[in-house]
Design an enzyme around this catalytic site. Sequence first.
Site, PDB file in Angstrom:
ATOM      1  CG  ASP A  53      16.449  14.214  -7.040  1.00 19.61           C
ATOM      2  OD1 ASP A  53      15.932  14.210  -8.181  1.00 19.61           O
ATOM      3  OD2 ASP A  53      17.177  15.133  -6.633  1.00 19.61           O
ATOM      4  CB  ALA A  54      15.206   8.375  -9.734  1.00 20.86           C
ATOM      5  CE  LYS A  55      17.073  16.104 -11.106  1.00 20.93           C
ATOM      6  NZ  LYS A  55      17.524  15.626  -9.782  1.00 20.93           N
ATOM      7  NE  ARG A  56      15.866   5.557 -12.837  1.00 21.04           N
ATOM      8  CZ  ARG A  56      16.960   5.778 -12.144  1.00 21.04           C
ATOM      9  NH1 ARG A  56      17.510   6.969 -12.148  1.00 21.04           N
ATOM     10  NH2 ARG A  56      17.544   4.813 -11.457  1.00 21.04           N
TER      11      ARG A  56
END
Length: 273
Positions: free
Chosen positions: A91-94
């Site tokens: 869950d890094a939302k890059r």
Amino acid sequence: MNRQELIQQIKAKQSFLCVGLDTDLQKIPSHLHGAKDPIFEFNKEIIDQTADFAVAYKPNIAFYEALGPRGWESLAKTLEYIPKDIFTIADAKRGDIGNTSGLYAKAFFETMDFDSITVAPYMGVDSVGPFLEYAGKWVILLALTSNEGSHDFQVTTLQNGKPLYQEVLEKSSQWGSPDNMMYVVGATRGEKIGAVRKIVPDHFFLVPGVGAQGGSLQEVAKYGMNKNCGLLVNSSRGIIYAGKDKDFGKAARQEAKILQAEMADLLALYSEL
């Protein structure tokens, strides 16, 4: 992990539970603070106690990178410890473009070997495409989130009469397929989940917001489930912080077991698994 393997996990466990490993050093039981790696020791116990019921684990990368090198080490050990037949989500939302996006993809898919990563879509295909080049890996695109600020942009009506989130769904579904792309859809938007399902009938949804954030599991299943389930419902705080003492693992197991039992009933009602 490919789509069929994920579906088989859901069928075998009669569960579509994703456990969010949002592990905060300030919130874990105090008896762990003396360990060499408190974050990993906490995660290890959570995994040991919930792996029977979970089909996915989702570390929120911010909780690890905030700790610097030791946080990345805890994350690496956690990822290695997760059973190989359980789906893993970074869950890094890059959301960047060009070489930067490609290096993010390499970091999470090659160096760390996650099965999937959350990605922001608002820089377009340039920011998403590099992640889709990896066979057997998944992009989980932010579509319709449940935070208050989501109203600032996501539901804005465009000149063509569509809300922005709908335009994102329609356009991005052309970049990938149900075999390598999922969507984040917030659990606190019952009927909106149904609207998203009509646009992308076959894609999996990662659904946060059940439990501590007030989302209803029954509403999520009613509006979002398809014949292959098509859902990964995340619970973070409601499971991992269910207990605050040395028996925190047992408390987490109990909460996961309750959710799994509800999920089994919903699968029987709405899916063909």
